[in-house]
Scaffold this active site. Structure first.
Site, PDB file in Angstrom:
ATOM      1  N   HIS A   1       0.858  -1.186   0.000  1.00 42.37           N
ATOM      2  CA  HIS A   1       0.000   0.000   0.000  1.00 42.37           C
ATOM      3  C   HIS A   1       0.897   1.239   0.000  1.00 42.37           C
ATOM      4  O   HIS A   1       2.011   1.206   0.537  1.00 42.37           O
ATOM      5  CB  HIS A   1      -0.892  -0.005   1.244  1.00 42.37           C
ATOM      6  CG  HIS A   1      -2.050  -0.959   1.155  1.00 42.37           C
ATOM      7  ND1 HIS A   1      -3.132  -0.908   1.996  1.00 42.37           N
ATOM      8  CD2 HIS A   1      -2.289  -1.985   0.303  1.00 42.37           C
ATOM      9  CE1 HIS A   1      -3.984  -1.866   1.672  1.00 42.37           C
ATOM     10  NE2 HIS A   1      -3.497  -2.543   0.660  1.00 42.37           N
TER      11      HIS A   1
ATOM     12  N   GLU B   1       0.820   3.878   1.744  1.00 41.65           N
ATOM     13  CA  GLU B   1       1.210   4.322   3.090  1.00 41.65           C
ATOM     14  C   GLU B   1       2.442   3.567   3.596  1.00 41.65           C
ATOM     15  O   GLU B   1       3.391   4.157   4.104  1.00 41.65           O
ATOM     16  CB  GLU B   1       0.084   4.086   4.105  1.00 41.65           C
ATOM     17  CG  GLU B   1      -1.222   4.788   3.811  1.00 41.65           C
ATOM     18  CD  GLU B   1      -2.190   3.925   3.040  1.00 41.65           C
ATOM     19  OE1 GLU B   1      -1.803   3.326   2.018  1.00 41.65           O
ATOM     20  OE2 GLU B   1      -3.360   3.855   3.463  1.00 41.65           O
TER      21      GLU B   1
ATOM     22  N   CYS C   1      -6.252   1.532   5.833  1.00 44.21           N
ATOM     23  CA  CYS C   1      -6.863   0.288   6.325  1.00 44.21           C
ATOM     24  C   CYS C   1      -6.233  -0.060   7.684  1.00 44.21           C
ATOM     25  O   CYS C   1      -5.323   0.631   8.148  1.00 44.21           O
ATOM     26  CB  CYS C   1      -6.610  -0.844   5.327  1.00 44.21           C
ATOM     27  SG  CYS C   1      -4.875  -1.348   5.233  1.00 44.21           S
TER      28      CYS C   1
ATOM     29  N   CYS D   1      -2.369  -0.495   7.525  1.00 47.42           N
ATOM     30  CA  CYS D   1      -1.592   0.744   7.415  1.00 47.42           C
ATOM     31  C   CYS D   1      -1.717   1.613   8.671  1.00 47.42           C
ATOM     32  O   CYS D   1      -0.749   2.263   9.076  1.00 47.42           O
ATOM     33  CB  CYS D   1      -2.030   1.516   6.182  1.00 47.42           C
ATOM     34  SG  CYS D   1      -1.609   0.647   4.665  1.00 47.42           S
TER      35      CYS D   1
END
Lengths: 143, 143
Positions: free
Chosen positions: A47, A49, A77, A80
């Site tokens: 991801h 992040e 999410c 993260c």
């Protein structure tokens, strides 16, 4: 957030769900920028992040990002949000709320329980519509 | 879990919080093994679970670990539980419960809300005492 949105647009152009993230240090400098890489790397932990946080940590040569802000176009999410907590970021600024996959204001609400290791300041909904528009465009293209 | 505990012992020997993890595929083969690497890599996302899941995904050349089991000596945190959910593992078997940092039975309870993307079968407390003993030994050495 303008820069994060440009990163998200770039993610979209490469076939990734349009999410862009960056890390700002305590002096206001952008020290990391990343886009979602899940499809291109076939790895669901890539991801934006996580990638931006890892970049920042490598740059600073330390495992904590105290004083730093994570800026991301979509509500993180639970993975993260948990990572941001381990990195001890001071602040998370995000764009669109994510009622389905979000882990801060929705679902696991990672920072909203007593045992949370570290609770950053949270600012959600920044340029929400621009982020939503990109996400909507991306998913419409898929159909 | 015996193998995961040996990995945790190895983590302990290298100065890491003693956590070991492995991934078992649908045929019962161990396809990934990892230890906690947070201190050695100065990166708080390098939890044993994340490393084992990434290894397994690289080995299989796919982003989902359908049919696979994640075995880990300590209850995963919200970051690792979130990651396991993204990888779509069928099952998580863990050793010691972690009331402070755990994210499955404690804290964020990542799989215990309606929006959870994917809910693996959870089996906690397997060889709990052996894992607790290692953790206790590690933290006593630090004092």
């Amino acid at each position: 957030m303008d820069i994060a949105l440009k990163l998200a647009q770039h993610a979209c152009d490469t076939g990734e769900i349009p999410v862009g993230a960056l890390v700002i240090d305590k002096h206001g400098n952008i020290i990391a920028q990343a886009i979602n890489q899940v499809e291109n790397q076939q790895n669901p932990t890539k991801h934006a992040e996580i990638l931006a946080l890892q970049q920042a940590c490598e740059l600073l040569g330390q495992k904590r990002l105290i004083g730093c802000t994570l800026v991301v176009t979509l509500e993180p999410c639970s993975m993260c949000a948990g990572a941001a907590s381990h990195y001890r970021v001071d602040r998370i600024v995000f764009g669109a709320y994510d009622p389905k996959g979000g882990g801060i204001e929705h679902g696991a609400c990672v920072f909203s329980h007593r045992q949370t290791l570290h609770k950053p300041e949270i600012i959600g909904g920044v340029q929400e519509q621009a982020s939503q528009k990109l996400l909507k465009f991306f998913f419409q293209q898929l159909r």
